[in-house]
Design a protein around this motif. Structure first.
Motif: not given
Length: 176
Positions: A83-92, A113-129
C-alpha cells in the motif's frame, strides 16, 4: 454474473497468473540481485538520481530484487508494504508512473514514504514479461522534485527491457 463481477474475476485470474510467474522466475531469490545490480546503477547514473530499484510487486508487499542508493530500514528490509508502493500503481496500470512532486501528487502526497523518507520524485517503468505480465518495475527515486523528460523515460524503458531479458534468460539458462 454482472460485467463488473466478470471483470473482477478476470482481474483476479490475471493477478494469480502474474504472481505464479514471479514464483516460476524465482524473483525473490538472492541471486536475482547479482544479474540486476548493474542495471539499477546505470538507471541512477543515467537519470542523475540517487536511488534506483528493480521491484517485484506481490499481493501484500513489494520486494526490492536489486537496489542502488538505498540505506536504512528500506535497504535492510528490501521492501515496503504494497500500500506504500508507488511501483504497484505502475504494475496495476501496466504503464509508466511518473511523479514530479510527491508532496502534491494526489496518489502519493499522503504516503508514509513521502512524509518520513523524503521521497519527492519517482519514475517507474513496468517490467513486462514475455508472457505479458507486469512483474514489478525499474524505478528511480529522488529527494527533490524533478521533471522527467521523454529521453529519461526512454532510457528507463530501455533498461527495463534489459532487466526483463536478464531475468528470463537466467531462468531459461540463456545467460545474463
Amino acid at each position: 454474473m454482472t460485467k463488473i463481477d466478470d471483470a473482477a474475476a478476470r482481474a483476479g485470474r490475471e493477478d494469480e497468473a502474474r504472481l505464479r510467474e514471479i514464483v516460476e522466475l524465482d524473483l525473490l531469490s538472492p541471486g536475482v540481485d547479482d544479474i540486476l545490480q548493474a542495471t539499477v546503477v546505470e538507471a541512477a547514473e543515467r537519470l542523475g538520481l540517487p536511488q534506483a530499484m528493480v521491484t517485484v510487486v506481490l499481493d501484500q508487499a513489494q520486494f526490492f530484487a536489486a537496489h542502488h542508493g538505498l540505506d536504512g530500514w528500506m535497504a535492510e528490509a528490501r521492501g515496503t508494504p504494497v500500500e506504500w508502493s508507488f511501483c504497484a500503481l505502475a504494475v496495476a496500470s501496466g504503464e509508466p508512473f511518473v511523479v514530479e512532486d510527491a508532496t502534491t501528487h494526489p496518489l502519493t502526497r499522503d504516503n508514509p514514504l513521502v512524509a518520513h523518507e523524503g521521497i519527492r520524485c519517482y519514475a517507474g517503468i513496468p517490467l513486462v514479461s514475455s508472457r505479458g505480465h507486469a512483474l514489478g518495475t525499474l524505478c528511480v527515486i529522488g529527494k527533490e522534485s524533478r521533471t522527467f523528460t521523454g529521453a529519461d523515460l526512454d532510457a528507463l524503458r530501455e533498461l527495463a527491457t534489459k532487466a526483463v531479458r536478464r531475468i528470463e534468460e537466467r531462468k531459461t539458462g540463456g545467460g545474463a
